[in-house]
Design a protein around this motif. Sequence first.
Motif, mmCIF file in Angstrom:
data_model
loop_
_atom_site.group_PDB
_atom_site.id
_atom_site.type_symbol
_atom_site.label_atom_id
_atom_site.label_comp_id
_atom_site.label_asym_id
_atom_site.label_seq_id
_atom_site.Cartn_x
_atom_site.Cartn_y
_atom_site.Cartn_z
ATOM 1 N N PRO A 90 0.806 -1.238 0.000
ATOM 2 C CA PRO A 90 0.000 0.000 0.000
ATOM 3 C C PRO A 90 0.838 1.287 0.000
ATOM 4 N N ALA A 91 2.081 1.208 0.466
ATOM 5 C CA ALA A 91 2.924 2.410 0.529
ATOM 6 C C ALA A 91 3.654 2.690 -0.781
ATOM 7 N N ILE A 92 3.637 1.741 -1.693
ATOM 8 C CA ILE A 92 4.367 1.889 -2.953
ATOM 9 C C ILE A 92 3.548 2.760 -3.903
ATOM 10 N N PRO A 93 4.191 3.740 -4.555
ATOM 11 C CA PRO A 93 3.463 4.583 -5.513
ATOM 12 C C PRO A 93 2.745 3.735 -6.567
ATOM 13 N N GLU A 94 1.559 4.159 -6.930
ATOM 14 C CA GLU A 94 0.687 3.366 -7.804
ATOM 15 C C GLU A 94 1.333 3.000 -9.141
ATOM 16 N N ASP A 95 2.041 3.933 -9.768
ATOM 17 C CA ASP A 95 2.685 3.631 -11.051
ATOM 18 C C ASP A 95 3.732 2.529 -10.900
ATOM 19 N N ALA A 96 4.545 2.640 -9.858
ATOM 20 C CA ALA A 96 5.590 1.637 -9.617
ATOM 21 C C ALA A 96 4.964 0.289 -9.287
ATOM 22 N N LEU A 97 3.895 0.301 -8.512
ATOM 23 C CA LEU A 97 3.205 -0.932 -8.159
ATOM 24 C C LEU A 97 2.612 -1.592 -9.392
ATOM 25 N N HIS A 98 2.019 -0.806 -10.269
ATOM 26 C CA HIS A 98 1.448 -1.326 -11.512
ATOM 27 C C HIS A 98 2.539 -1.953 -12.390
ATOM 28 N N THR A 99 3.664 -1.261 -12.526
ATOM 29 C CA THR A 99 4.776 -1.779 -13.327
ATOM 30 C C THR A 99 5.314 -3.070 -12.729
ATOM 31 N N ASP A 100 5.422 -3.109 -11.402
ATOM 32 C CA ASP A 100 5.917 -4.320 -10.754
ATOM 33 C C ASP A 100 4.930 -5.472 -10.917
ATOM 34 N N LEU A 101 3.643 -5.191 -10.803
ATOM 35 C CA LEU A 101 2.648 -6.247 -10.990
ATOM 36 C C LEU A 101 2.702 -6.806 -12.411
ATOM 37 N N GLU A 102 2.879 -5.953 -13.396
ATOM 38 C CA GLU A 102 3.032 -6.434 -14.778
ATOM 39 C C GLU A 102 4.250 -7.340 -14.902
ATOM 40 N N SER A 103 5.341 -6.965 -14.249
ATOM 41 C CA SER A 103 6.559 -7.769 -14.280
ATOM 42 C C SER A 103 6.348 -9.116 -13.581
ATOM 43 N N ARG A 104 5.665 -9.090 -12.442
ATOM 44 C CA ARG A 104 5.375 -10.341 -11.717
ATOM 45 C C ARG A 104 4.507 -11.263 -12.571
ATOM 46 N N MET A 105 3.488 -10.693 -13.215
ATOM 47 C CA MET A 105 2.597 -11.510 -14.043
ATOM 48 C C MET A 105 3.330 -12.051 -15.272
ATOM 49 N N LEU A 127 6.446 -12.950 -15.293
ATOM 50 C CA LEU A 127 7.189 -14.100 -14.760
ATOM 51 C C LEU A 127 6.251 -15.289 -14.589
ATOM 52 N N TYR A 128 5.111 -15.063 -13.973
ATOM 53 C CA TYR A 128 4.134 -16.133 -13.768
ATOM 54 C C TYR A 128 3.723 -16.754 -15.101
ATOM 55 N N ASN A 129 3.377 -15.924 -16.082
ATOM 56 C CA ASN A 129 2.944 -16.432 -17.390
ATOM 57 C C ASN A 129 4.056 -17.178 -18.109
ATOM 58 N N LEU A 130 5.288 -16.706 -17.962
ATOM 59 C CA LEU A 130 6.424 -17.417 -18.554
ATOM 60 C C LEU A 130 6.552 -18.809 -17.940
ATOM 61 N N GLU A 170 -0.263 -26.585 -14.268
ATOM 62 C CA GLU A 170 0.802 -25.608 -14.532
ATOM 63 C C GLU A 170 0.611 -24.299 -13.779
ATOM 64 N N ASN A 171 -0.638 -23.898 -13.572
ATOM 65 C CA ASN A 171 -0.900 -22.670 -12.823
ATOM 66 C C ASN A 171 -0.506 -22.836 -11.354
ATOM 67 N N ALA A 172 -0.885 -23.964 -10.781
ATOM 68 C CA ALA A 172 -0.542 -24.221 -9.381
ATOM 69 C C ALA A 172 0.972 -24.353 -9.200
ATOM 70 N N VAL A 173 1.633 -25.028 -10.141
ATOM 71 C CA VAL A 173 3.085 -25.208 -10.045
ATOM 72 C C VAL A 173 3.801 -23.865 -10.185
ATOM 73 N N ALA A 174 3.367 -23.035 -11.123
ATOM 74 C CA ALA A 174 3.983 -21.706 -11.283
ATOM 75 C C ALA A 174 3.822 -20.892 -10.006
ATOM 76 N N TYR A 175 2.641 -20.920 -9.424
ATOM 77 C CA TYR A 175 2.380 -20.188 -8.182
ATOM 78 C C TYR A 175 3.263 -20.726 -7.051
ATOM 79 N N MET A 176 3.363 -22.059 -6.950
ATOM 80 C CA MET A 176 4.177 -22.684 -5.917
ATOM 81 C C MET A 176 5.650 -22.319 -6.081
#
Length: 166
Positions: free
Chosen positions: A59-74, A76-79, A98-104
Amino acid sequence: EEILLAGISPITTRRTEFVNAIRSFESSPVERLTTVLREFALLVSENPVWIRVLVREEPAIPEDALHTDLESRMALYNLLVDIITAGVEDGSIRNLDENAVAYMIISTIAGIAGRYAAPMPDHASLTSATVDVLMWGVLEPKPRQGSSIECGIDFVNEGLHLIERH
């Protein structure tokens, strides 16, 4: 905010860069998965404080940075999902969700930043052990030859070998 951005932005950038690089690799799913695990485990083990900040102080992270990081995390997950799916199709990776394994995988590696149980070993040892254990869990086992007892002994020896290396 400036301090948060200074710590978080390099992690997001590095994650995005290795995901994009690995996505373009022309190698087997096993080689690609090993590379993703190694790169992500290194990123987490080298930056445990900032990984914890990303997870706990969202919640303390600026919204733009959080959005960019979430895109990066997703990304990685999709890869991971794509690589696992390709490995299941070619028979090199167990037929698991594959979804459960990626999450794990992501959760397990991100947990390195917590270091709840003991002081963290050096980055190389931690990364190597993490990659070995995760790969051992997802790779399709090689068919074993011999009696049930011989196969069981081989299985135990493989586990002991993994433990001895770390």
